[in-house]
Every structure is written in structure tokens, then in C-alpha cells.
Design a protein around this motif. Structure first.
Motif, PDB file in Angstrom:
ATOM      1  N   ARG A 233       0.598  -1.182   0.003  1.00  0.00           N
ATOM      2  CA  ARG A 233      -0.001   0.014   0.010  1.00  0.00           C
ATOM      3  C   ARG A 233       0.778   1.019   0.127  1.00  0.00           C
ATOM      4  O   ARG A 233       1.264   1.631   1.289  1.00  0.00           O
ATOM      5  CB  ARG A 233      -0.874   0.173   1.065  1.00  0.00           C
ATOM      6  N   LEU A 234       1.186   1.833  -1.113  1.00  0.00           N
ATOM      7  CA  LEU A 234       1.968   2.903  -1.252  1.00  0.00           C
ATOM      8  C   LEU A 234       1.583   3.829  -2.383  1.00  0.00           C
ATOM      9  O   LEU A 234       1.498   3.169  -3.480  1.00  0.00           O
ATOM     10  CB  LEU A 234       3.494   2.458  -1.726  1.00  0.00           C
ATOM     11  N   GLY A 235       1.194   5.088  -2.207  1.00  0.00           N
ATOM     12  CA  GLY A 235       0.661   6.099  -3.173  1.00  0.00           C
ATOM     13  C   GLY A 235       1.347   7.392  -2.860  1.00  0.00           C
ATOM     14  O   GLY A 235       2.019   7.544  -1.804  1.00  0.00           O
ATOM     15  N   SER A 236       1.006   8.669  -3.663  1.00  0.00           N
ATOM     16  CA  SER A 236       1.384   9.687  -3.401  1.00  0.00           C
ATOM     17  C   SER A 236       0.708  10.683  -4.355  1.00  0.00           C
ATOM     18  O   SER A 236       0.090  10.217  -5.206  1.00  0.00           O
ATOM     19  CB  SER A 236       2.859  10.044  -3.743  1.00  0.00           C
ATOM     20  N   VAL A 237       0.763  11.818  -3.860  1.00  0.00           N
ATOM     21  CA  VAL A 237      -0.021  13.174  -4.612  1.00  0.00           C
ATOM     22  C   VAL A 237       0.703  14.219  -4.741  1.00  0.00           C
ATOM     23  O   VAL A 237       1.404  14.486  -3.799  1.00  0.00           O
ATOM     24  CB  VAL A 237      -1.501  13.328  -4.158  1.00  0.00           C
ATOM     25  N   VAL A 238       0.960  14.804  -5.883  1.00  0.00           N
ATOM     26  CA  VAL A 238       1.622  15.994  -6.191  1.00  0.00           C
ATOM     27  C   VAL A 238       0.631  17.191  -6.269  1.00  0.00           C
ATOM     28  O   VAL A 238      -0.362  17.016  -7.112  1.00  0.00           O
ATOM     29  CB  VAL A 238       2.581  16.022  -7.430  1.00  0.00           C
ATOM     30  N   CYS A 239       0.415  18.055  -5.172  1.00  0.00           N
ATOM     31  CA  CYS A 239      -0.344  19.127  -4.998  1.00  0.00           C
ATOM     32  C   CYS A 239       0.022  20.390  -5.557  1.00  0.00           C
ATOM     33  O   CYS A 239       1.044  20.666  -5.982  1.00  0.00           O
ATOM     34  CB  CYS A 239      -0.438  19.221  -3.420  1.00  0.00           C
ATOM     35  N   PRO A 240      -0.974  21.205  -5.935  1.00  0.00           N
ATOM     36  CA  PRO A 240      -0.685  22.304  -6.698  1.00  0.00           C
ATOM     37  C   PRO A 240       0.355  23.414  -5.893  1.00  0.00           C
ATOM     38  O   PRO A 240       0.996  24.051  -6.480  1.00  0.00           O
ATOM     39  CB  PRO A 240      -1.968  22.933  -7.058  1.00  0.00           C
ATOM     40  N   THR A 241       0.226  23.313  -4.716  1.00  0.00           N
ATOM     41  CA  THR A 241       1.022  24.277  -3.842  1.00  0.00           C
ATOM     42  C   THR A 241       1.325  23.638  -2.428  1.00  0.00           C
ATOM     43  O   THR A 241       0.720  22.480  -2.275  1.00  0.00           O
ATOM     44  CB  THR A 241       0.511  25.425  -3.540  1.00  0.00           C
ATOM     45  N   ALA A 242       2.227  24.096  -1.868  1.00  0.00           N
ATOM     46  CA  ALA A 242       2.624  23.468  -0.557  1.00  0.00           C
ATOM     47  C   ALA A 242       1.499  23.578   0.452  1.00  0.00           C
ATOM     48  O   ALA A 242       1.325  22.708   1.190  1.00  0.00           O
ATOM     49  CB  ALA A 242       3.950  24.096  -0.055  1.00  0.00           C
ATOM     50  N   GLU A 243       0.618  24.575   0.282  1.00  0.00           N
ATOM     51  CA  GLU A 243      -0.377  24.847   1.222  1.00  0.00           C
ATOM     52  C   GLU A 243      -1.494  23.575   1.022  1.00  0.00           C
ATOM     53  O   GLU A 243      -1.863  23.268   1.771  1.00  0.00           O
ATOM     54  CB  GLU A 243      -0.968  26.228   0.990  1.00  0.00           C
ATOM     55  N   HIS A 244      -1.727  23.161  -0.349  1.00  0.00           N
ATOM     56  CA  HIS A 244      -2.690  22.293  -0.501  1.00  0.00           C
ATOM     57  C   HIS A 244      -2.084  20.799   0.223  1.00  0.00           C
ATOM     58  O   HIS A 244      -2.885  20.079   0.769  1.00  0.00           O
ATOM     59  CB  HIS A 244      -2.686  21.888  -1.985  1.00  0.00           C
ATOM     60  N   MET A 245      -0.783  20.815   0.047  1.00  0.00           N
ATOM     61  CA  MET A 245      -0.273  19.556   0.654  1.00  0.00           C
ATOM     62  C   MET A 245      -0.381  19.592   2.312  1.00  0.00           C
ATOM     63  O   MET A 245      -0.750  18.485   2.821  1.00  0.00           O
ATOM     64  CB  MET A 245       1.233  19.299   0.550  1.00  0.00           C
ATOM     65  N   ARG A 246      -0.328  20.808   2.783  1.00  0.00           N
ATOM     66  CA  ARG A 246      -0.480  20.763   4.191  1.00  0.00           C
ATOM     67  C   ARG A 246      -1.820  20.518   4.596  1.00  0.00           C
ATOM     68  O   ARG A 246      -2.181  19.917   5.881  1.00  0.00           O
ATOM     69  CB  ARG A 246      -0.013  22.142   4.757  1.00  0.00           C
ATOM     70  N   ALA A 247      -2.663  21.002   3.828  1.00  0.00           N
ATOM     71  CA  ALA A 247      -4.209  20.848   4.063  1.00  0.00           C
ATOM     72  C   ALA A 247      -4.754  19.214   4.094  1.00  0.00           C
ATOM     73  O   ALA A 247      -5.357  18.996   4.865  1.00  0.00           O
ATOM     74  CB  ALA A 247      -5.292  21.509   2.979  1.00  0.00           C
ATOM     75  N   ILE A 248      -3.772  18.609   3.226  1.00  0.00           N
ATOM     76  CA  ILE A 248      -4.043  17.057   3.243  1.00  0.00           C
ATOM     77  C   ILE A 248      -3.381  16.337   4.477  1.00  0.00           C
ATOM     78  O   ILE A 248      -4.164  15.630   5.027  1.00  0.00           O
ATOM     79  CB  ILE A 248      -3.326  16.432   1.684  1.00  0.00           C
TER      80      ILE A 248
END
Length: 368
Positions: A233-248
Motif C-alpha cells: 500500500r504505497l501512493g503519493s499525490v503532487v499538489c498544486p501548492t505546498a499549502e494544499h499539501m499541508r491541508a491534506i
């Protein structure tokens, strides 16, 4: 094309609550040879990374690192060899892509959801949207949506949009302020130049789209297919901004990626030989399999780009497809029926596998 009658036969899946997926039959087959029902890499788990994962058990009495390091930076270096230090703040790992799909859709603007332009695609996005009370728009609609999810390359159909087409689709199908989730789980099979064909290479475009229209573009990966580690079980997501990443990160449960998976990832990104074999032999094995099946069954239609790890087959007959699934299972080489989940019972999906394993499958299907 899809039928109006839903297809059951979900095996161990709770059809009312879960989305059907391949890869569940192998453990019940006493004569198991190979799993043709899943789209994983035919070369199996890379040996070096498997060894690293096994060794990590020695440290599994400790918690995994809360920042997912050094595995996250190692994956960033794999995706952006030259710019990983500036890009990694947009990247977050998850317990398979499935966890991240649900997290991104949960934080998306509410309203309407739509799939990609193909007649079917991987259904986990639709399941998550339904569970989060989105209004689901049908494939082929001309309406823009608050959230649009495109699987590219598309599993199971094998369709693929290059970057200009992909960008045009986002512009035509996502409302201002909306989310575009692009699943590129199978895109690294493209070639050694996969990065320049990937949306992960388009930071300026993603930033401009967010700045001018408020559209947030997320690029999703399930790494369990490329590196054949579905059990980890291994996945990733590239977000539009670092702020979006922190929201996740704010809504993600801690330690969702375990010590073993992180150790595997940290090692596997450096296995260049494994990827060279993948890029060189997958297209050759795929073509050889198509040629053999086409010779046996000239009326069947074979779909999908040449680099993909599976073949999407229209047998033209529901009974033939069902019989093919039965024969394959009986021979210990299960294939994926297009019935459960996709509601396309005349189709089957066959993974690309070593020619010796294909011999078993072809031998079984000769009884059709």
C-alpha cells in the motif's frame, strides 16, 4: 459499450459498500500460476527493495517517521531529478493512492463530480465522490464540474492523453475554483522519458491555472503497480501548492504509511535496471501476447497503448468473456472480467506477463 444491467459476482468484496478490484482470486487457487487480473509490473517486486523492506521489520517496534522521510525526498528525487528540493514540499505519501483519493475529494469544493472522457475508468474516484455526496455527472457530459477526475493512461480502456490534450481537457471540464485530479499511476511505463510527458513536469502551468482561475491540479500515483508491491500500500499525490499539501496532512491520520513500505520506497527508486527492463520488455511482451490472442480470436478487439502493462479486450460476446474468465481461473491464471465494477461483461482485461506464463493462459483459452 456499457450495458444497463449491473453485473454481480464480486467475490470477497461487499458489493453494497466496496468497489470491486482484481487480484483477489490467487489465494484460493491450489494450482495458481500467475495473476493476469491485475496490472502490476510483470517483473515482480524488485529484489533489492524487497530486501530493504524485509530488513526494516527489525525496526518495526518503533513508529514510522511522521514526516515520511527519507522516503518522501527519495521519491521527489525520482520524479524531479534536478528540482526535487524545490518540488518536494508539494508531495505527500499515502497508504496507497486510495487513501489520498479519498482525502483530496473530501477537501474538494462540493457540488458536481465528473469522470474523464473515456467510457469507463478506475472506479475508486467515483466511489469516493458518491460517499462524499457529490452530484455525479455521466461520462460524455459537456458540463463542467467542481471536481473532475481523469485516469491517464486510463485503466482499463488503455486510452492516453498527451500533455496538450490533457491541458485542454482540464480547461474544458473544470469550473473555476474547482479541482482536477489526474491519476498518472500507469504513466511511468511510457518510456525512459516519462517525466517530460507527465503533468508533474508542468509546475508553471499548474501555478498559472491556480492563480488565474483558482483551479487546483493534483497528480495522483499508485506506486504499487510500477513496482509490484500492492500488498505494501504505497501512493503519493503532487499538489498544486505546498499549502494544499499541508491541508491534506492536516486531515491524514498519522503514520498511514508504515515502516516497511517507506523502506521499500526509499530503496526502489534507485533500481535503474528494473526500470530499463520494464521499458524495454513490457511493450515487446504485450505485442507478442496480442499477436498470439489475435491469431486465435480474430474477431476480438484489443485496446490500449503499446507501453501499457495490460490489454483491454472486447470479445464481442458476454458468454465468451465469461467462459474465458472461467477457463483462465481453472488453469491457475485468473484474468479480470469487465463485468464487476465496469459493467462491461463482454470485455476482459489481461495483464502483460512473462511469455512462459502466457503459454499457460493461451493453452487454457484454446478451449473456447
Amino acid at each position: 459499450m456499457p450495458t444497463d444491467t449491473p453485473v454481480s459476482n464480486s467475490g470477497p468484496w461487499d458489493a453494497k459498500l466496496q468497489q470491486f478490484h482484481g487480484g483477489q482470486e490467487w489465494a484460493q487457487l491450489s494450482n495458481f500460476v500467475e495473476d493476469f487480473s491485475v496490472t502490476t509490473n510483470p517483473f515482480g517486486m524488485p529484489s533489492g527493495a524487497k530486501l530493504a523492506a524485509a530488513h526494516s521489520i527489525e525496526h518495526s517496534h518503533h513508529y514510522p517517521p511522521a514526516d515520511q522521510e527519507p522516503a518522501k525526498s527519495s521519491l521527489a528525487r525520482f520524479l524531479w531529478p534536478s528540482e526535487f528540493e524545490t518540488e518536494r514540499d508539494r508531495l505527500i505519501l499515502g497508504n496507497g493512492a486510495s487513501e489520498l483519493i479519498d482525502l483530496v475529494i473530501r477537501m474538494a469544493p462540493t457540488g458536481t463530480w465528473r469522470p474523464g472522457p473515456f467510457y469507463t475508468q478506475y472506479k475508486e474516484y467515483e466511489r469516493s465522490a458518491r460517499n462524499n455526496n457529490f452530484t455525479l455527472l455521466p461520462p460524455g457530459t459537456n458540463d463542467k464540474a467542481n471536481v473532475a477526475c481523469l485516469v491517464n493512461p486510463c485503466n482499463p480502456t488503455g486510452d492516453y492523453l498527451e500533455l496538450p490534450e490533457l491541458k485542454a481537457w482540464i480547461s474544458d471540464n473544470v469550473l473555476p475554483g474547482g479541482y482536477a485530479i489526474i491519476d498518472e499511476s500507469m504513466q511511468p511505463w511510457h518510456s525512459e522519458q516519462f517525466r517530460e510527458h507527465s503533468l508533474t513536469s508542468q509546475r508553471e502551468y499548474v501555478e498559472k491555472l491556480y492563480r488565474e482561475q483558482g483551479i487546483s491540479v493534483f497528480v495522483m500515483h499508485s506506486w504499487t503497480k510500477l513496482w509490484c508491491c500492492t500488498g505494501l500500500r504505497l501512493g503519493s499525490v503532487v499538489c498544486p501548492t505546498a499549502e494544499h499539501m499541508r491541508a491534506i496532512k492536516k486531515i491524514q491520520v498519522p503514520w498511514s504509511v508504515n515502516t516497511v513500505a517507506l523502506a521499500f520506497l526509499n530503496a526502489v527508486v534507485d533500481d535503474a535496471e528494473y526500470l530499463q527492463d520494464t521499458w524495454e520488455l513490457t511493450p515487446a511482451w504485450r505485442k507478442a501476447t496480442v499477436d498470439r490472442l489475435q491469431t486465435l480470436f480474430p474477431d476480438w478487439e484489443f485496446h490500449g497503448r503499446e507501453f501499457l502493462s495490460w490489454i483491454w479486450i472486447d470479445t464481442k460476446d458476454v458468454g465468451v468473456a465469461e467462459r474465458a474468465v472461467e477457463l483462465a481461473r481453472a488453469a491457475g491464471v485468473p484474468v479480470r472480467s469487465g463485468g464487476p465494477g465496469y459493467n462491461l461483461p463482454a470485455f476482459i482485461r489481461v495483464a502483460v506477463r512473462h511469455p512462459a506464463k502466457v503459454d499457460v493462459l493461451v493453452g487454457a483459452l484454446k478451449a473456447l
